[in-house]
Design a protein around this motif. Structure first.
Motif, short mmCIF file in Angstrom:
data_model
loop_
_atom_site.label_atom_id
_atom_site.label_comp_id
_atom_site.label_asym_id
_atom_site.label_seq_id
_atom_site.Cartn_x
_atom_site.Cartn_y
_atom_site.Cartn_z
N ARG A 44 0.80 -1.23 0.00
CA ARG A 44 -0.02 -0.07 0.02
C ARG A 44 0.82 1.31 0.20
N VAL A 47 2.39 1.77 -3.24
CA VAL A 47 1.41 2.41 -4.38
C VAL A 47 1.20 3.72 -4.09
N ALA A 83 4.48 -2.24 -7.44
CA ALA A 83 4.76 -2.10 -6.07
C ALA A 83 5.46 -3.21 -5.49
N ILE A 93 0.48 -3.08 -11.30
CA ILE A 93 -0.75 -2.32 -11.65
C ILE A 93 -0.71 -1.79 -13.12
N ALA A 96 -1.61 2.10 -15.11
CA ALA A 96 -1.67 2.84 -13.93
C ALA A 96 -1.58 4.39 -14.19
#
Length: 100
Positions: A44, A47, A83, A93, A96
């Motif tokens: 997290r 990201v 990430a 991702i 993105a």
């Protein structure tokens, strides 16, 4: 390694441009993909580490590469983020960031 396993050819690593550095540039016959790798303690945090100002610079760098390296041109373009957390787990991702 993840990109090669996904069937993509590495065109460049740590590609420097007047607008900033692109961590990876990979491609297959249909896509050229710029990749930003973010590593933090958690996925997290990784990201969330990509800030809007940096995203703008990365997109400008990608546009520069596409304009100056026609030999790397493909029908489709995309900007992915990978990430990575401190344990080495990675999350890709796709798409993105978007070229405007």
């Amino acid at each position: 390694r993840h990109m090669v396993e996904a069937g993509l050819e590495i065109l460049a690593q740590r590609l420097r441009t007047p607008y900033g550095e692109i961590d990876l540039l990979v491609a297959d016959e249909d896509w050229v993909i710029a990749v930003e790798v973010k590593s933090r303690s958690t996925l997290r945090d990784s990201v969330e580490a990509l800030q809007p100002r940096q995203a703008e610079r990365l997109m400008a760098a990608f546009e520069y590469v596409l304009a100056t390296r026609p030999d790397w041109s493909r029908p489709n373009t995309r900007f992915d983020v990978i990430a990575v957390n401190r344990e080495g787990q990675a999350r890709r991702i796709m798409d993105a960031l978007r070229l405007t």
